[in-house]
Design a protein around this motif. Structure first.
Motif, PDB file in Angstrom:
ATOM      1  N   ALA A  77      16.468  -6.157 -32.952  1.00  0.00           N
ATOM      2  CA  ALA A  77      15.620  -7.152 -33.616  1.00  0.00           C
ATOM      3  C   ALA A  77      15.488  -6.844 -35.103  1.00  0.00           C
ATOM      4  O   ALA A  77      15.532  -7.759 -35.940  1.00  0.00           O
ATOM      5  N   LEU A  78      15.318  -5.587 -35.444  1.00  0.00           N
ATOM      6  CA  LEU A  78      15.228  -5.216 -36.861  1.00  0.00           C
ATOM      7  C   LEU A  78      16.520  -5.555 -37.589  1.00  0.00           C
ATOM      8  O   LEU A  78      16.496  -6.093 -38.706  1.00  0.00           O
ATOM      9  N   ASP A  79      17.656  -5.250 -36.980  1.00  0.00           N
ATOM     10  CA  ASP A  79      18.940  -5.570 -37.613  1.00  0.00           C
ATOM     11  C   ASP A  79      19.084  -7.074 -37.817  1.00  0.00           C
ATOM     12  O   ASP A  79      19.542  -7.535 -38.877  1.00  0.00           O
ATOM     13  N   ASP A  80      18.707  -7.859 -36.798  1.00  0.00           N
ATOM     14  CA  ASP A  80      18.830  -9.311 -36.903  1.00  0.00           C
ATOM     15  C   ASP A  80      17.909  -9.853 -37.990  1.00  0.00           C
ATOM     16  O   ASP A  80      18.284 -10.778 -38.734  1.00  0.00           O
ATOM     17  N   ASN A  81      16.729  -9.287 -38.118  1.00  0.00           N
ATOM     18  CA  ASN A  81      15.804  -9.752 -39.144  1.00  0.00           C
ATOM     19  C   ASN A  81      16.231  -9.333 -40.547  1.00  0.00           C
ATOM     20  O   ASN A  81      15.986 -10.067 -41.508  1.00  0.00           O
ATOM     21  N   ARG A  82      16.856  -8.191 -40.669  1.00  0.00           N
ATOM     22  CA  ARG A  82      17.428  -7.835 -41.981  1.00  0.00           C
ATOM     23  C   ARG A  82      18.503  -8.854 -42.364  1.00  0.00           C
ATOM     24  O   ARG A  82      18.578  -9.287 -43.525  1.00  0.00           O
ATOM     25  N   ALA A  83      19.311  -9.246 -41.389  1.00  0.00           N
ATOM     26  CA  ALA A  83      20.324 -10.276 -41.652  1.00  0.00           C
ATOM     27  C   ALA A  83      19.666 -11.592 -42.039  1.00  0.00           C
ATOM     28  O   ALA A  83      20.145 -12.296 -42.959  1.00  0.00           O
ATOM     29  N   ALA A  84      18.568 -11.940 -41.386  1.00  0.00           N
ATOM     30  CA  ALA A  84      17.859 -13.180 -41.721  1.00  0.00           C
ATOM     31  C   ALA A  84      17.315 -13.135 -43.141  1.00  0.00           C
ATOM     32  O   ALA A  84      17.370 -14.130 -43.879  1.00  0.00           O
ATOM     33  N   VAL A  85      16.790 -11.992 -43.548  1.00  0.00           N
ATOM     34  CA  VAL A  85      16.303 -11.832 -44.925  1.00  0.00           C
ATOM     35  C   VAL A  85      17.460 -12.021 -45.907  1.00  0.00           C
ATOM     36  O   VAL A  85      17.317 -12.727 -46.923  1.00  0.00           O
ATOM     37  N   ASP A  86      18.590 -11.414 -45.611  1.00  0.00           N
ATOM     38  CA  ASP A  86      19.749 -11.557 -46.497  1.00  0.00           C
ATOM     39  C   ASP A  86      20.196 -13.014 -46.589  1.00  0.00           C
ATOM     40  O   ASP A  86      20.561 -13.506 -47.676  1.00  0.00           O
ATOM     41  N   GLU A  87      20.165 -13.721 -45.466  1.00  0.00           N
ATOM     42  CA  GLU A  87      20.534 -15.141 -45.470  1.00  0.00           C
ATOM     43  C   GLU A  87      19.559 -15.945 -46.315  1.00  0.00           C
ATOM     44  O   GLU A  87      19.975 -16.823 -47.095  1.00  0.00           O
ATOM     45  N   ALA A  88      18.273 -15.670 -46.169  1.00  0.00           N
ATOM     46  CA  ALA A  88      17.277 -16.392 -46.969  1.00  0.00           C
ATOM     47  C   ALA A  88      17.513 -16.161 -48.457  1.00  0.00           C
ATOM     48  O   ALA A  88      17.443 -17.107 -49.262  1.00  0.00           O
ATOM     49  N   ALA A  89      17.780 -14.927 -48.819  1.00  0.00           N
ATOM     50  CA  ALA A  89      18.018 -14.616 -50.230  1.00  0.00           C
ATOM     51  C   ALA A  89      19.246 -15.359 -50.745  1.00  0.00           C
ATOM     52  O   ALA A  89      19.239 -15.889 -51.865  1.00  0.00           O
ATOM     53  N   THR A  90      20.295 -15.412 -49.951  1.00  0.00           N
ATOM     54  CA  THR A  90      21.504 -16.129 -50.363  1.00  0.00           C
ATOM     55  C   THR A  90      21.226 -17.617 -50.537  1.00  0.00           C
ATOM     56  O   THR A  90      21.747 -18.255 -51.469  1.00  0.00           O
ATOM     57  N   LEU A  91      20.404 -18.176 -49.663  1.00  0.00           N
ATOM     58  CA  LEU A  91      20.072 -19.604 -49.737  1.00  0.00           C
ATOM     59  C   LEU A  91      19.107 -19.921 -50.875  1.00  0.00           C
ATOM     60  O   LEU A  91      18.883 -21.090 -51.187  1.00  0.00           O
ATOM     61  N   GLY A  92      18.503 -18.891 -51.450  1.00  0.00           N
ATOM     62  CA  GLY A  92      17.590 -19.100 -52.570  1.00  0.00           C
ATOM     63  C   GLY A  92      16.183 -19.435 -52.168  1.00  0.00           C
ATOM     64  O   GLY A  92      15.388 -19.891 -53.001  1.00  0.00           O
ATOM     65  N   THR A  93      15.831 -19.220 -50.902  1.00  0.00           N
ATOM     66  CA  THR A  93      14.455 -19.451 -50.484  1.00  0.00           C
ATOM     67  C   THR A  93      13.696 -18.136 -50.471  1.00  0.00           C
ATOM     68  O   THR A  93      14.263 -17.089 -50.144  1.00  0.00           O
ATOM     69  N   ASP A  94      12.410 -18.198 -50.810  1.00  0.00           N
ATOM     70  CA  ASP A  94      11.591 -16.988 -50.801  1.00  0.00           C
ATOM     71  C   ASP A  94      10.777 -16.851 -49.519  1.00  0.00           C
ATOM     72  O   ASP A  94       9.919 -15.966 -49.426  1.00  0.00           O
ATOM     73  N   THR A  95      11.040 -17.694 -48.503  1.00  0.00           N
ATOM     74  CA  THR A  95      10.209 -17.700 -47.304  1.00  0.00           C
ATOM     75  C   THR A  95      11.057 -17.670 -46.046  1.00  0.00           C
ATOM     76  O   THR A  95      11.827 -18.598 -45.777  1.00  0.00           O
ATOM     77  N   LEU A  96      10.887 -16.605 -45.264  1.00  0.00           N
ATOM     78  CA  LEU A  96      11.481 -16.501 -43.940  1.00  0.00           C
ATOM     79  C   LEU A  96      10.360 -16.649 -42.918  1.00  0.00           C
ATOM     80  O   LEU A  96       9.439 -15.831 -42.873  1.00  0.00           O
ATOM     81  N   VAL A  97      10.432 -17.700 -42.120  1.00  0.00           N
ATOM     82  CA  VAL A  97       9.412 -17.967 -41.107  1.00  0.00           C
ATOM     83  C   VAL A  97       9.663 -17.080 -39.894  1.00  0.00           C
ATOM     84  O   VAL A  97      10.793 -16.971 -39.407  1.00  0.00           O
ATOM     85  N   LEU A  98       8.570 -16.465 -39.398  1.00  0.00           N
ATOM     86  CA  LEU A  98       8.668 -15.562 -38.260  1.00  0.00           C
ATOM     87  C   LEU A  98       7.979 -16.154 -37.035  1.00  0.00           C
ATOM     88  O   LEU A  98       6.799 -16.502 -37.094  1.00  0.00           O
ATOM     89  N   VAL A  99       8.708 -16.248 -35.940  1.00  0.00           N
ATOM     90  CA  VAL A  99       8.134 -16.505 -34.629  1.00  0.00           C
ATOM     91  C   VAL A  99       8.125 -15.154 -33.926  1.00  0.00           C
ATOM     92  O   VAL A  99       9.174 -14.605 -33.599  1.00  0.00           O
ATOM     93  N   SER A 100       6.949 -14.604 -33.702  1.00  0.00           N
ATOM     94  CA  SER A 100       6.837 -13.166 -33.491  1.00  0.00           C
ATOM     95  C   SER A 100       7.335 -12.663 -32.152  1.00  0.00           C
ATOM     96  O   SER A 100       7.691 -11.493 -32.020  1.00  0.00           O
ATOM     97  N   GLY A 101       7.381 -13.515 -31.132  1.00  0.00           N
ATOM     98  CA  GLY A 101       7.832 -13.087 -29.819  1.00  0.00           C
ATOM     99  C   GLY A 101       6.706 -13.118 -28.802  1.00  0.00           C
ATOM    100  O   GLY A 101       5.537 -12.925 -29.138  1.00  0.00           O
ATOM    101  N   GLY A 102       7.072 -13.357 -27.547  1.00  0.00           N
ATOM    102  CA  GLY A 102       6.098 -13.420 -26.475  1.00  0.00           C
ATOM    103  C   GLY A 102       5.942 -12.085 -25.769  1.00  0.00           C
ATOM    104  O   GLY A 102       6.381 -11.043 -26.264  1.00  0.00           O
ATOM    105  N   LEU A 103       5.307 -12.111 -24.621  1.00  0.00           N
ATOM    106  CA  LEU A 103       5.142 -10.897 -23.830  1.00  0.00           C
ATOM    107  C   LEU A 103       6.478 -10.477 -23.230  1.00  0.00           C
ATOM    108  O   LEU A 103       7.205 -11.312 -22.685  1.00  0.00           O
ATOM    109  N   PRO A 104       6.816  -9.192 -23.305  1.00  0.00           N
ATOM    110  CA  PRO A 104       8.024  -8.725 -22.620  1.00  0.00           C
ATOM    111  C   PRO A 104       7.910  -8.961 -21.118  1.00  0.00           C
ATOM    112  O   PRO A 104       6.804  -9.026 -20.568  1.00  0.00           O
ATOM    113  N   HIS A 105       9.042  -9.080 -20.470  1.00  0.00           N
ATOM    114  CA  HIS A 105       9.054  -9.345 -19.027  1.00  0.00           C
ATOM    115  C   HIS A 105       8.233  -8.300 -18.278  1.00  0.00           C
ATOM    116  O   HIS A 105       8.423  -7.092 -18.461  1.00  0.00           O
ATOM    117  N   GLY A 106       7.311  -8.771 -17.484  1.00  0.00           N
ATOM    118  CA  GLY A 106       6.495  -7.885 -16.674  1.00  0.00           C
ATOM    119  C   GLY A 106       5.267  -7.328 -17.362  1.00  0.00           C
ATOM    120  O   GLY A 106       4.441  -6.667 -16.722  1.00  0.00           O
TER     121      GLY A 106
END
Length: 278
Positions: free
Chosen positions: A83-112
């Motif tokens: 998840a951390l790796d994917d979010n670092r990639a998302a930050v890099d994508e946002a920077a490339t697109l020129g937006t200063d805002t990455l929206v986070l959907v934080s995640g639900g309860l893990p199974h069980g």
């Protein structure tokens, strides 16, 4: 009564006109004089991040947000590292697109699991790592509280107060919040929490969709066109403007009926509804 909305603040989230390709979106918005767009990672990746950034610039469009990062609540170390790796990639994508805002959907309860408090703490743990990384790249992380019906499977952050309790552990330049009418319209604490967010400089995005009933199966695609449901958009805008937010206002609607219609017709209708109701 709030003043009439400035129509130039309208940003069209890509999901509102999901039937359009990336090139259709750029051309259609440019033709209608809409200058802001909110983009989604899957579509950006499919078209190409650099290619999307170039298309937006050449079309005179500002990317107001990128959705989405997040999903931080897994318990296993390997899953959390992914998840951390994917979010670092998302930050890099946002920077490339020129937006200063990455929206986070934080995640639900893990199974069980039934441990909401622990899940929320894992969100904070992830932000402690990602916040400095994002700030170095000129990107802010925006926690989006989702309606409580999504707490189990999608987002354990259900109120603006809960989002701010996490965000305020970090500098505002790193972590803020999203004010989304669809998710917050029901909450009598929302006005006080919007004021709190504004005083801290933490309103990083403002999104509109209406609440309509009956909800469809699966509930995710139940957002309504502006003016079709229960949300007092003018009251929300007055609160957000009063809290010091003067940025783009994204219309983000997930609705299969809209997706089945002509995209240009939906865009023109959305712009009219925005002027009338926001």
């Amino acid at each position: 009564m709030s003043a009439a909305v400035d129509p130039s603040r309208l940003s069209i989230n890509q999901e509102t006109i999901k039937q359009w390709s990336m090139t259709d979106l750029a051309a259609g918005c440019a033709e209608e004089g809409v200058t802001g767009v909110g983009l989604w990672r899957a579509q950006v990746q499919e078209y190409g991040v650099e290619r999307t950034a170039r298309l937006m610039r050449e079309s005179g469009l500002t990317v107001t947000s990128l959705c989405r990062g997040g999903f931080f609540t897994d318990i296993g170390e390997a899953a959390r590292a992914r998840a951390l790796d994917d979010n670092r990639a998302a930050v890099d994508e946002a920077a490339t697109l020129g937006t200063d805002t990455l929206v986070l959907v934080s995640g639900g309860l893990p199974h069980g699991s039934k441990d909401l408090t622990g899940a929320r703490e894992r969100i904070a743990d992830a932000l402690a790592v990602l916040g400095p990384y994002a700030e170095e790249r000129g990107v802010r992380l925006a926690i989006e509280p989702l309606h409580p019906m999504f707490a189990a499977d999608r987002c354990v952050v259900s109120t603006l107060g809960q989002a701010l309790d996490i965000a305020e552990r970090f500098p505002a330049a790193q972590v803020g919040v999203v004010v989304d009418t669809y998710h917050l319209w029901w909450d009598d604490q929302a006005p006080a929490q919007i004021d709190r967010a504004g005083r801290g400089g933490r309103i990083h995005a403002f999104q509109l969709a209406d609440w309509i009933t009956p909800l469809p199966a699966g509930v995710l695609l139940g957002r309504g066109q502006l003016g079709d449901g229960s949300v007092d958009f003018k009251a929300f805008r007055a609160l957000v403007d009063g809290a010091g937010y003067a940025g783009a206002i994204e219309v983000e609607i997930f609705n299969e009926d809209l997706w089945a219609r002509d995209g240009g017709e939906v865009l023109r209708e959305t712009a009219r509804r925005f002027r009338a109701h926001a």
